[in-house]
Design an enzyme around this catalytic site. Structure first.
Site, PDB file in Angstrom:
ATOM      1  N   ASN A   5      -1.738   1.600   5.927  1.00  0.00           N
ATOM      2  CA  ASN A   5      -0.848   0.596   5.341  1.00  0.00           C
ATOM      3  C   ASN A   5      -0.413  -0.309   6.483  1.00  0.00           C
ATOM      4  O   ASN A   5       0.177   0.172   7.442  1.00  0.00           O
ATOM      5  CB  ASN A   5       0.353   1.324   4.711  1.00  0.00           C
ATOM      6  CG  ASN A   5       1.515   0.395   4.363  1.00  0.00           C
ATOM      7  OD1 ASN A   5       2.645   0.818   4.313  1.00  0.00           O
ATOM      8  ND2 ASN A   5       1.245  -0.859   4.124  1.00  0.00           N
ATOM      9  N   GLY A   6      -0.764  -1.589   6.389  1.00  0.00           N
ATOM     10  CA  GLY A   6      -0.391  -2.511   7.462  1.00  0.00           C
ATOM     11  C   GLY A   6      -1.546  -3.443   7.771  1.00  0.00           C
ATOM     12  O   GLY A   6      -2.485  -3.577   6.986  1.00  0.00           O
ATOM     13  N   LYS A   8       5.911  -4.042  -4.454  1.00  0.00           N
ATOM     14  CA  LYS A   8       7.364  -3.916  -4.358  1.00  0.00           C
ATOM     15  C   LYS A   8       7.869  -4.150  -2.947  1.00  0.00           C
ATOM     16  O   LYS A   8       8.870  -4.799  -2.721  1.00  0.00           O
ATOM     17  CB  LYS A   8       7.746  -2.510  -4.828  1.00  0.00           C
ATOM     18  CG  LYS A   8       9.220  -2.217  -4.818  1.00  0.00           C
ATOM     19  CD  LYS A   8       9.905  -2.941  -5.926  1.00  0.00           C
ATOM     20  CE  LYS A   8      11.403  -2.747  -5.926  1.00  0.00           C
ATOM     21  NZ  LYS A   8      12.063  -3.807  -6.701  1.00  0.00           N
ATOM     22  N   GLU A  25      17.046 -17.538  -8.755  1.00  0.00           N
ATOM     23  CA  GLU A  25      16.649 -16.158  -9.049  1.00  0.00           C
ATOM     24  C   GLU A  25      16.044 -16.067 -10.455  1.00  0.00           C
ATOM     25  O   GLU A  25      15.050 -15.354 -10.664  1.00  0.00           O
ATOM     26  CB  GLU A  25      17.875 -15.245  -8.889  1.00  0.00           C
ATOM     27  CG  GLU A  25      17.699 -13.799  -9.282  1.00  0.00           C
ATOM     28  CD  GLU A  25      16.626 -13.048  -8.517  1.00  0.00           C
ATOM     29  OE1 GLU A  25      16.067 -13.580  -7.547  1.00  0.00           O
ATOM     30  OE2 GLU A  25      16.302 -11.913  -8.925  1.00  0.00           O
ATOM     31  N   ARG A  63       3.806  -0.041  -4.874  1.00  0.00           N
ATOM     32  CA  ARG A  63       3.530  -0.640  -3.562  1.00  0.00           C
ATOM     33  C   ARG A  63       2.190  -1.378  -3.511  1.00  0.00           C
ATOM     34  O   ARG A  63       1.860  -2.020  -2.518  1.00  0.00           O
ATOM     35  CB  ARG A  63       3.536   0.449  -2.483  1.00  0.00           C
ATOM     36  CG  ARG A  63       4.849   1.189  -2.374  1.00  0.00           C
ATOM     37  CD  ARG A  63       4.765   2.200  -1.277  1.00  0.00           C
ATOM     38  NE  ARG A  63       4.593   1.567   0.005  1.00  0.00           N
ATOM     39  CZ  ARG A  63       5.570   1.168   0.786  1.00  0.00           C
ATOM     40  NH1 ARG A  63       6.810   1.330   0.415  1.00  0.00           N
ATOM     41  NH2 ARG A  63       5.321   0.608   1.947  1.00  0.00           N
ATOM     42  N   CYS A 121       0.850  -1.187   0.000  1.00  0.00           N
ATOM     43  CA  CYS A 121       0.000   0.000   0.000  1.00  0.00           C
ATOM     44  C   CYS A 121       0.890   1.243   0.000  1.00  0.00           C
ATOM     45  O   CYS A 121       1.886   1.311   0.700  1.00  0.00           O
ATOM     46  CB  CYS A 121      -0.944   0.095   1.191  1.00  0.00           C
ATOM     47  SG  CYS A 121      -2.099  -1.261   1.315  1.00  0.00           S
ATOM     48  N   HIS A 171      16.821 -36.449  -8.774  1.00  0.00           N
ATOM     49  CA  HIS A 171      16.048 -36.948  -7.639  1.00  0.00           C
ATOM     50  C   HIS A 171      14.568 -36.587  -7.750  1.00  0.00           C
ATOM     51  O   HIS A 171      13.871 -36.567  -6.746  1.00  0.00           O
ATOM     52  CB  HIS A 171      16.649 -36.418  -6.330  1.00  0.00           C
ATOM     53  CG  HIS A 171      18.077 -36.829  -6.170  1.00  0.00           C
ATOM     54  ND1 HIS A 171      18.447 -38.088  -5.741  1.00  0.00           N
ATOM     55  CD2 HIS A 171      19.230 -36.177  -6.454  1.00  0.00           C
ATOM     56  CE1 HIS A 171      19.762 -38.172  -5.730  1.00  0.00           C
ATOM     57  NE2 HIS A 171      20.266 -37.029  -6.165  1.00  0.00           N
ATOM     58  N   LYS A 190      12.299 -14.693 -11.262  1.00  0.00           N
ATOM     59  CA  LYS A 190      12.046 -13.581 -12.192  1.00  0.00           C
ATOM     60  C   LYS A 190      10.995 -13.989 -13.214  1.00  0.00           C
ATOM     61  O   LYS A 190      10.077 -13.234 -13.505  1.00  0.00           O
ATOM     62  CB  LYS A 190      13.320 -13.152 -12.940  1.00  0.00           C
ATOM     63  CG  LYS A 190      14.362 -12.385 -12.188  1.00  0.00           C
ATOM     64  CD  LYS A 190      13.996 -10.952 -11.863  1.00  0.00           C
ATOM     65  CE  LYS A 190      13.280 -10.869 -10.560  1.00  0.00           C
ATOM     66  NZ  LYS A 190      14.040 -10.760  -9.339  1.00  0.00           N
ATOM     67  N   TRP A 248      -2.806  -2.577  -1.703  1.00  0.00           N
ATOM     68  CA  TRP A 248      -2.502  -3.983  -1.933  1.00  0.00           C
ATOM     69  C   TRP A 248      -3.359  -4.724  -0.909  1.00  0.00           C
ATOM     70  O   TRP A 248      -3.127  -4.633   0.290  1.00  0.00           O
ATOM     71  CB  TRP A 248      -1.016  -4.261  -1.706  1.00  0.00           C
ATOM     72  CG  TRP A 248      -0.612  -5.651  -2.094  1.00  0.00           C
ATOM     73  CD1 TRP A 248      -0.217  -6.071  -3.326  1.00  0.00           C
ATOM     74  CD2 TRP A 248      -0.568  -6.801  -1.248  1.00  0.00           C
ATOM     75  NE1 TRP A 248       0.071  -7.414  -3.298  1.00  0.00           N
ATOM     76  CE2 TRP A 248      -0.142  -7.888  -2.038  1.00  0.00           C
ATOM     77  CE3 TRP A 248      -0.852  -7.020   0.096  1.00  0.00           C
ATOM     78  CZ2 TRP A 248       0.013  -9.172  -1.532  1.00  0.00           C
ATOM     79  CZ3 TRP A 248      -0.710  -8.299   0.606  1.00  0.00           C
ATOM     80  CH2 TRP A 248      -0.273  -9.363  -0.212  1.00  0.00           C
ATOM     81  N   GLU A 307       7.395 -14.265 -11.660  1.00  0.00           N
ATOM     82  CA  GLU A 307       6.688 -13.042 -11.282  1.00  0.00           C
ATOM     83  C   GLU A 307       6.364 -12.150 -12.480  1.00  0.00           C
ATOM     84  O   GLU A 307       5.374 -11.433 -12.449  1.00  0.00           O
ATOM     85  CB  GLU A 307       7.405 -12.281 -10.161  1.00  0.00           C
ATOM     86  CG  GLU A 307       8.780 -11.789 -10.444  1.00  0.00           C
ATOM     87  CD  GLU A 307       9.414 -11.088  -9.228  1.00  0.00           C
ATOM     88  OE1 GLU A 307       8.717 -10.658  -8.309  1.00  0.00           O
ATOM     89  OE2 GLU A 307      10.652 -10.964  -9.224  1.00  0.00           O
TER      90      GLU A 307
HETATM   91  O1  M6R Z   1      12.849  -5.195  -0.264  1.00  0.00           O
HETATM   92  P1  M6R Z   1      13.342  -6.588  -0.039  1.00  0.00           P
HETATM   93  O2  M6R Z   1      14.608  -6.878  -0.697  1.00  0.00           O
HETATM   94  O3  M6R Z   1      13.391  -6.937   1.428  1.00  0.00           O
HETATM   95  O4  M6R Z   1      12.233  -7.497  -0.692  1.00  0.00           O
HETATM   96  C1  M6R Z   1      12.285  -8.885  -0.623  1.00  0.00           C
HETATM   97  C2  M6R Z   1      11.339  -9.513  -1.616  1.00  0.00           C
HETATM   98  O5  M6R Z   1      10.024  -9.116  -1.362  1.00  0.00           O
HETATM   99  C3  M6R Z   1      11.690  -9.151  -3.054  1.00  0.00           C
HETATM  100  O6  M6R Z   1      13.006  -9.480  -3.360  1.00  0.00           O
HETATM  101  C4  M6R Z   1      10.743  -9.863  -4.036  1.00  0.00           C
HETATM  102  O7  M6R Z   1      10.974 -11.236  -4.000  1.00  0.00           O
HETATM  103  C5  M6R Z   1      10.922  -9.286  -5.440  1.00  0.00           C
HETATM  104  N1  M6R Z   1       9.640  -9.086  -6.057  1.00  0.00           N
HETATM  105  C6  M6R Z   1      11.710 -10.167  -6.330  1.00  0.00           C
HETATM  106  O8  M6R Z   1      11.836  -9.654  -7.613  1.00  0.00           O
END
Ligand code: M6R
Length: 611
Positions: A99-100, A606, A484, A27, A2, A507, A488, A73, A491
């Site tokens: 927010n929270g 984010k 990673e 956000r 948010c 395995h 990527k 969000w 998402e």
């Molecule tokens: O702000 P942070 O690095 O603590 O965030 C951690 C994850 O939420 C963040 O890396 C998330 O997995 C991203 N969307 C990955 O691209």
């Protein structure tokens, strides 16, 4: 999650709020709303993005000089007009954004229902707002007083902004566990979840701390604790330019941020690494060098992409420093009963510095006497402030929801820390140290070379965009990069992808392999090269399609793979900084080919400020 915004001052509040909200959409983007406090209190809200709200309220009266705005969000209640913020209180006199998560909202709601309150939404926010109003009406007190009393009963995390029809030009704000920044202008104040979206209005900001409450008027900012004692605001100057938060001609922030990496890696090294003198200067490390070198073990806590950086750091620290390292998902660590000894070193990695799970994990460890070392991108963020010491990654604002340049900057910083500790501990020879310094020094230029392959990667994206699943495999230092890469792709393109250590494939996951499965191998030349060549053969024998990221000139893998992406030769410790870039580009171009919103993928935000 948010985004929250507030403004009070001589300008018309609405365009300022909309402008900042657009910059905060990373956000959350389930719904948007504003409350404008002029002669009357008007609330406009809508499911969807900021642009949807703008369209919906064309022709409405938006001329007030004080207002609050929200981009959501969803946590409690589906994304909808009625669950959108701001919420209005039962009398309609108050409006609030949040927010929270209010964890004890069910209890508070029961109390209010018993008193006859009815609710228009499914949110915890509306409950808290009416709880505040109930206190205000019963005690005949100011809004500020009512907020203070209410927050003493609240369990959970929040940033709240409130306006009151009876208190013109005033915004009341409070925070616990979610970020809040106040921008100071001339006769005006701005509020936001993040400092950078306020850049075009002011560079002077105050970071509000947990359990603080602010009473904000155009000419006045009063900061207090929940005990009603005044606190002197600590004004800081932002060291950022507006260009850093704009797309600068790129179609998406994600692409801009991928292409910024030669510069961000350079910025991360600048002033720290001297490959000629053979030094690494990092004040945050130097101040805690004793604790870092004498640590019996290092615990790394992080989430998502930052966790992948932590996993790679485990390999590097154990190799160079010979210190045992454990890498923990912050969300698991915080709820376990982890064994922490005073003097244990916790490295918390976070781009945003606001991830709720990471924040709480380090709070707990700190209470038990651990030393907290933050590797954080956002300057002044909560994790940075909670850490005893740390090192910023200096990647600049990262706006695309998928983390790209922040990840490579994390790898650079963590490698420099490991090198510095190793040198201090005597677990690395001077020769190897100098070699790795040189290797790091060359990474920005080599990154440029990798980026030159973007057109080729775009073609591969077209070729593979319709696959239903992907497998990403790597060994050793390249294993975290495989994880990673898979994250990527998931998402950004919504294609199911799994990352695995290449040897583990036998395995179980190998059962997935057939002619329709693309398998991405992160297979640059390293100590495991022969082993991964065998793994590629195993996939080819089962008709899987192999896309391999290889070291330039690796004819062996070229002869076996369906497609290759070449990256310049580099020491195996720094090579992941290069091999991750094709993963980013592949995910990006597949997302674009599928016409998806790569900067704001569905269901994501984010900064994950709720647990
Ligand atoms: O702000 P942070 O690095 O603590 O965030 C951690 C994850 O939420 C963040 O890396 C998330 O997995 C991203 N969307 C990955 O691209």
């Amino acid at each position: 999650m948010c985004g929250i915004v507030g403004y009070t001052g001589p300008r018309v509040a609405y365009p300022v709020i909309i402008n900042v909200l657009k910059r905060l959409e990373y956000r959350g983007y389930d719904s948007t709303g504003v409350a404008l406090l002029g002669k009357d209190l008007k609330v406009y809200k809508k499911k969807g993005r900021v642009a949807d709200l703008e369209e919906a309220i064309v022709g409405q009266d938006v001329h007030a000089h004080t207002g609050i705005g929200h981009t959501r969000w969803a946590t409690h209640g589906e994304p909808s007009d009625r669950n959108a913020h701001p919420h209005s209180s039962a009398t309609g006199k108050l409006a609030m954004i949040h927010n929270g998560i209010i964890e004890n909202y069910t209890q508070l709601k029961k109390e209010l229902v018993r008193k006859g309150y009815e609710f228009k939404s499914d949110t915890d926010t509306e409950v808290l707002l009416n709880f505040i109003e109930d206190i205000k009406e019963n005690n005949q007190c100011s809004l500020e007083e009512a907020v203070r009393v209410a927050l003493k009963r609240v369990v959970g995390a929040y940033v709240i902004l409130l306006v009151d029809r009876d208190e013109p030009d005033t915004i009341i704000a409070a925070r616990k566990g979610s970020p809040l920044v106040i921008g100071i202008g001339k006769g005006e104040h701005f509020l936001g979840s993040d400092a950078s979206p306020m850049l075009e209005y002011t560079k002077e900001v105050v970071y509000v701390n947990d359990y603080e409450l602010a009473i904000i008027k155009p000419e006045e900012l009063v900061l207090k604790n929940l005990g009603n004692e005044k606190i002197t605001p600590y004004v800081q100057k932002l060291d950022l330019e507006l260009a850093a938060i704009e797309k600068g001609g790129y179609e998406h922030f994600m692409l801009k941020e991928i292409f910024e990496q030669p510069q961000t890696i350079y910025d991360c090294l600048r002033g720290r690494l001297d490959a000629v003198e053979g030094t690494i200067t990092m004040a945050g490390v130097q101040n805690y060098i004793g604790q870092l070198t004498n640590a019996n073990r290092i615990l790394i806590v992080a989430c998502g992409t930052s966790w992948h950086a932590g996993l790679l750091a485990e390999y590097i620290f154990e190799e160079l420093c010979r210190t045992p390292v454990e890498v923990e998902y912050a969300s698991e660590f915080r709820y376990r009963n982890p064994v922490i000894h005073p003097g244990d070193v916790i490295i918390a990695i976070s781009q945003s510095g606001e991830t709720a799970d990471t924040l709480v994990a380090i709070e707990k460890a700190k209470e038990q006497g651990a030393i907290i070392f933050g590797v954080v991108n956002v300057v002044g963020s909560s994790i940075a402030r909670l850490s005893h010491s740390g090192a910023y990654t200096h990647a600049g604002p990262e706006i695309g929801v998928a983390s790209t340049k922040a990840f490579t900057a994390q790898l650079v910083v963590l490698t420099m820390i490991a090198l510095k500790v190793a040198m201090e501990k005597g677990t690395i020879t001077r020769e190897r140290f100098m070699h790795l310094l040189n290797e790091l020094h060359e990474i920005p230029a080599k990154t440029e070379i990798v980026l030159q392959q973007s057109e080729k990667i775009k073609e591969l994206a077209e070729k593979y965009k319709d696959a239903r699943d992907f497998l990403y495999l790597g060994r050793g230092y390249n294993f975290p990069i495989a994880l990673e890469g898979a994250l990527k792709l998931k998402e950004i393109s919504y294609i199911h992808a799994e990352g695995y250590p290449a040897a583990e494939m036998k395995h179980g996951p190998i059962a997935l392999v057939d002619e329709s499965l693309p398998v991405v191998f992160v297979a640059t030349k390293d100590s495991y090269h022969e082993k991964i060549v065998s793994n590629i053969q195993e996939i080819k024998a089962r008709k899987g399609k192999v896309i391999a990221v290889i070291t330039e000139g690796d004819e062996t893998i070229k002869g076996m793979a369906d497609d290759v992406i070449e990256v310049p030769e580099a020491d195996e410790i720094v090579a992941p900084m290069l091999s991750t870039i094709p993963m980013q580009l592949l995910a990006y171009y597949i997302g674009v080919a599928k016409q998806l919103d790569v900067d704001k993928p569905r269901n994501l935000a984010k900064s994950v400020t709720v647990e």
